[in-house]
Motif scaffolding. Structure first.
Motif, PDB file in Angstrom:
ATOM      1  N   PRO A 289       0.775  -1.280   0.028  1.00  0.00           N
ATOM      2  CA  PRO A 289      -0.063  -0.375   0.040  1.00  0.00           C
ATOM      3  C   PRO A 289       0.911   1.110   0.321  1.00  0.00           C
ATOM      4  O   PRO A 289       2.197   1.256   0.352  1.00  0.00           O
ATOM      5  CB  PRO A 289      -1.194  -0.190   1.369  1.00  0.00           C
TER       6      PRO A 289
ATOM      7  N   MET B 253      -2.104  -0.565   9.483  1.00  0.00           N
ATOM      8  CA  MET B 253      -0.470   0.070   9.618  1.00  0.00           C
ATOM      9  C   MET B 253      -1.449   1.319   8.418  1.00  0.00           C
ATOM     10  O   MET B 253       0.035   2.225   8.386  1.00  0.00           O
ATOM     11  CB  MET B 253       0.541  -0.374   8.907  1.00  0.00           C
ATOM     12  N   ALA B 254      -1.562   0.900   7.337  1.00  0.00           N
ATOM     13  CA  ALA B 254      -1.163   2.116   6.173  1.00  0.00           C
ATOM     14  C   ALA B 254      -2.633   2.530   6.041  1.00  0.00           C
ATOM     15  O   ALA B 254      -2.840   3.806   5.553  1.00  0.00           O
ATOM     16  CB  ALA B 254      -1.889   1.343   4.932  1.00  0.00           C
TER      17      ALA B 254
ATOM     18  N   ALA C  28      -4.813  11.536  10.738  1.00  0.00           N
ATOM     19  CA  ALA C  28      -4.156   9.428  11.535  1.00  0.00           C
ATOM     20  C   ALA C  28      -3.670   8.870  10.345  1.00  0.00           C
ATOM     21  O   ALA C  28      -2.739   8.736  10.560  1.00  0.00           O
ATOM     22  CB  ALA C  28      -5.008   9.315  12.426  1.00  0.00           C
TER      23      ALA C  28
ATOM     24  N   ALA D 257      -0.671  10.191   9.372  1.00  0.00           N
ATOM     25  CA  ALA D 257       0.586   9.581  10.648  1.00  0.00           C
ATOM     26  C   ALA D 257       1.741   8.268   9.897  1.00  0.00           C
ATOM     27  O   ALA D 257       2.395   7.492  10.358  1.00  0.00           O
ATOM     28  CB  ALA D 257       0.056  10.274  11.709  1.00  0.00           C
ATOM     29  N   MET D 258       0.765   7.766   9.374  1.00  0.00           N
ATOM     30  CA  MET D 258       1.551   6.150   9.300  1.00  0.00           C
ATOM     31  C   MET D 258       1.721   5.865   8.193  1.00  0.00           C
ATOM     32  O   MET D 258       2.657   5.304   7.889  1.00  0.00           O
ATOM     33  CB  MET D 258      -0.241   5.717   8.980  1.00  0.00           C
ATOM     34  N   HIS D 259       2.670   6.854   7.327  1.00  0.00           N
ATOM     35  CA  HIS D 259       3.078   6.836   6.454  1.00  0.00           C
ATOM     36  C   HIS D 259       4.620   7.502   6.199  1.00  0.00           C
ATOM     37  O   HIS D 259       4.734   9.098   6.764  1.00  0.00           O
ATOM     38  CB  HIS D 259       2.551   7.102   4.755  1.00  0.00           C
ATOM     39  N   GLN D 260       5.390   7.176   5.733  1.00  0.00           N
ATOM     40  CA  GLN D 260       7.066   8.322   6.108  1.00  0.00           C
ATOM     41  C   GLN D 260       6.924   8.558   4.841  1.00  0.00           C
ATOM     42  O   GLN D 260       7.700   9.848   4.566  1.00  0.00           O
ATOM     43  CB  GLN D 260       8.373   7.238   5.976  1.00  0.00           C
TER      44      GLN D 260
ATOM     45  N   ARG E 246       7.446  12.588   4.976  1.00  0.00           N
ATOM     46  CA  ARG E 246       7.373  13.526   5.643  1.00  0.00           C
ATOM     47  C   ARG E 246       8.519  13.774   6.891  1.00  0.00           C
ATOM     48  O   ARG E 246       8.959  13.105   7.258  1.00  0.00           O
ATOM     49  CB  ARG E 246       5.790  12.585   6.531  1.00  0.00           C
TER      50      ARG E 246
ATOM     51  N   LEU F   8       9.299  13.362  10.925  1.00  0.00           N
ATOM     52  CA  LEU F   8       9.210  12.198  11.754  1.00  0.00           C
ATOM     53  C   LEU F   8       9.550  12.604  12.858  1.00  0.00           C
ATOM     54  O   LEU F   8      10.341  13.377  13.417  1.00  0.00           O
ATOM     55  CB  LEU F   8       9.818  11.000  11.056  1.00  0.00           C
TER      56      LEU F   8
ATOM     57  N   TRP G  61      -2.934  10.639  20.385  1.00  0.00           N
ATOM     58  CA  TRP G  61      -2.741   9.173  19.360  1.00  0.00           C
ATOM     59  C   TRP G  61      -1.437   9.220  18.328  1.00  0.00           C
ATOM     60  O   TRP G  61      -1.149   7.996  17.604  1.00  0.00           O
ATOM     61  CB  TRP G  61      -4.199   9.410  18.586  1.00  0.00           C
TER      62      TRP G  61
ATOM     63  N   TRP H  79       7.341   0.365   3.878  1.00  0.00           N
ATOM     64  CA  TRP H  79       6.461  -1.328   2.849  1.00  0.00           C
ATOM     65  C   TRP H  79       7.039  -1.619   2.190  1.00  0.00           C
ATOM     66  O   TRP H  79       7.087  -2.603   1.904  1.00  0.00           O
ATOM     67  CB  TRP H  79       5.292  -1.324   2.315  1.00  0.00           C
TER      68      TRP H  79
END
Lengths: 378, 378
Positions: free
Chosen positions: A14, A283-284, A352, A355-358, A374, A376, B282, B378
């Protein structure tokens, strides 16, 4: 305006896709609106935390912006930003990093709402000779922190700062409650309440001969529905650049304004249950269930085809770490979605999900690809 | 055994803290247990996704392990791991990366449950001369994907692979349903069900003269309650290395086994409501609400003091991006927690909380500090 491009089929799923056309349109829409109301925008950069994105969001890097962490402040300062509000209550242990940025030439404003915090700032300024700039947080809707507009603590903190030569730059409030509005009238009321709160607090200071130049309000819903910003210096908003399903449910945007998708691939079927399994789990997508309490619950996201067209009634209904389950509505069957099929998921809450992706993959207006990293950490 | 150390006070909050003593104890506990049952462990590395953590979890880097993404497979292979199961259904677009790892000498096993996936693997193997190794996913509890143990598709896939010289290495199942157990008897039943499912499927193959050497079962709850692993080759488990509140509620661990805290600082008070505001929202805790449906709901986490001692009845009750709200129970008041006070939060779901951090701060047994980077993407 492209909604897809050949190179997208070759990307490893993803991944998070930003649609440049929609993104730029959202940015322009609010900038024009706030400008027409005679006010200034101080965009919140916390949704994407991206220098590349900030180049669209800010008219130039000397324009005011808002951040949610010192890691953002440091990275945006490194990129040339010079006017940043760190909009989370300050703790003494973070003052050294703030001081370093101020010494490097950045106007980095800090936020507080207790005399103890003010005293810590005063002490640090005295010992280290750093000219801090303070905002006091005002509570406009009893939803989280800040001081009620008529709380005498506001005056006490302002007096303490004044007596110790620490600059009180602004009063700020944020209508977090506007996210729970049921209709546009309630959002308009929330917008009025934000303005009212900081003005009342400012009057209290003025009556004692204390001033502060900036009155700062804002949230994405109120920024889009405020009708009168008279006496307000600046408006903050963050998620408006990409929007999401929560904002769609609130009536702040249309579905085709949402500039963020998670692109995923079908990895299996449960034919008996008419379920698709996809490689976008929490995660995605994130675990955010922001639409759960709204009038339409989209589960973990609304499913779109590989061109971004929403598939009506098709939601991600369960997630594990790297698995998502799409329970297909009756008019669709799993055989229409062979293993490997790409789908796109519109997010509940863009902050949100991002925030799961770099990094983010960007579909540019000319169909080409860009990658925005992003920022971090904290 | 230290529960704190002076350097912890100087760390910038929020951050994720791993307690080495507890972590190593948890790792040893399950390894001993599975060994005593005459079986092998294939730990799932997806919780921390850390090479440093894997040095504790694996007896050596040639030992079997499980991963949830190809990014993990690539990073662990780079670190020397040679036997990895990628336990998410394969899509054709990912076969090139799998092939590259196999060519580099890694036994990287892939997972599938459809003839279409098997055919894609066969085609790729034929064209690129790469010796793939396949596991078929078996569904033991109707909770997500995989084929029911008596589904004739299992035989069809095995025959297809066999006829085309693709190695069928194993049958695997995962009792995701064990996370919803109400007592240890139900977990024991789930463990039996896992073993039964893969054995039934294996018998079906054997009856047709087809074999596969590995029968793989596991989840953290079932791995800790299984009593008979006769005929099973290996057990998978992931979150057991740190545990979390979900596992505590299930009775799999004690509170003082949980090896992961989010360390946060008090950033404000709402004295009228007896609320603390902390800098763990969060972004630091995740949006996971895994305890919401269990017998004790911990909100977004159970609050502990700065030594890790749980504060009874004290939970993180609301979160925004960088704000957490702790609604104090009646026997505590905000004045006991001045701005700047460090607190530690036990996570609902360790995998989700770890996913919000790019590195972990480790309190070593001797009181010193280590930093473990997380494998990203990923």
């Amino acid at each position: 305006m492209p909604t897809s491009s050949q190179w997208l089929n070759d990307e490893q799923t993803p991944f998070l896709l930003i649609d440049e056309v929609r993104f730029a349109r959202n940015v322009g829409r609010l900038a024009t609106r706030i400008n027409q109301l005679g006010c200034q925008l101080r965009p919140h950069l916390k949704t994407l935390r991206s220098v590349d994105a900030a180049k669209y969001i800010l008219p130039n890097f000397h324009a005011p912006a808002t951040v949610s962490t010192l890691a953002e402040a440091e990275a945006f300062a490194q990129a040339g930003c010079t006017d940043l509000l760190y909009a989370v209550g300050i703790v003494p242990a973070k003052l050294a990093r703030v001081a370093e940025l101020i010494h490097s030439g950045v106007k980095l404003h800090i936020l507080l709402d207790t005399e103890a915090q003010a005293q810590a700032v005063i002490d640090y300024q005295k010992h280290h000779n750093v000219p801090f700039s303070v905002f006091i947080e005002i509570d406009c809707d009893d939803h989280r922190g800040g001081l009620a507009p008529q709380d005498p603590q506001i005056l006490a903190i302002a007096q303490l700062l004044h007596d110790n030569q620490v600059a009180l730059t602004g009063l700020m409030t944020h209508s977090g409650g506007s996210y729970n509005a049921h209709n546009s009238d309630e959002i308009r009321q929330a917008a009025e309440q934000e303005c009212h709160a900081v003005k009342i607090a400012a009057q209290q200071l003025k009556a004692q001969g204390l001033t502060c130049p900036v009155l700062s309000v804002g949230s994405t819903p109120t920024a889009h529905f405020a009708e009168d910003l008279d006496g307000i210096t600046e408006v903050r908003a963050g998620v408006y650049t990409t929007f999401d399903l929560v904002m769609y449910n609130l009536g702040v945007c249309q579905l085709n304004d949402i500039a963020m998708h998670v692109v995923t691939a079908v990895i299996g079927h449960n034919a008996a249950k008419n379920w698709l399994l996809v490689d976008a789990g929490w995660m995605a997508l994130s675990r955010d269930r922001g639409t759960a309490k709204q009038h339409c619950d989209y589960g973990y996201g609304l499913v779109c085809d590989d061109m971004g067209q929403p598939l009506s009634g098709c939601h991600v209904t369960q997630v594990n770490q790297e698995h998502g389950v799409i329970e297909l509505p009756d008019h669709l069957t799993v055989s229409q979605f062979p293993v490997g099929t790409q789908l796109r998921i519109l997010p509940n809450h863009a902050c949100a999900t991002a925030a799961m992706h770099q990094s983010y993959t960007v579909l540019k207006a000319d169909g080409s690809k860009a990658v925005w990293p992003r920022i971090l950490g904290w």
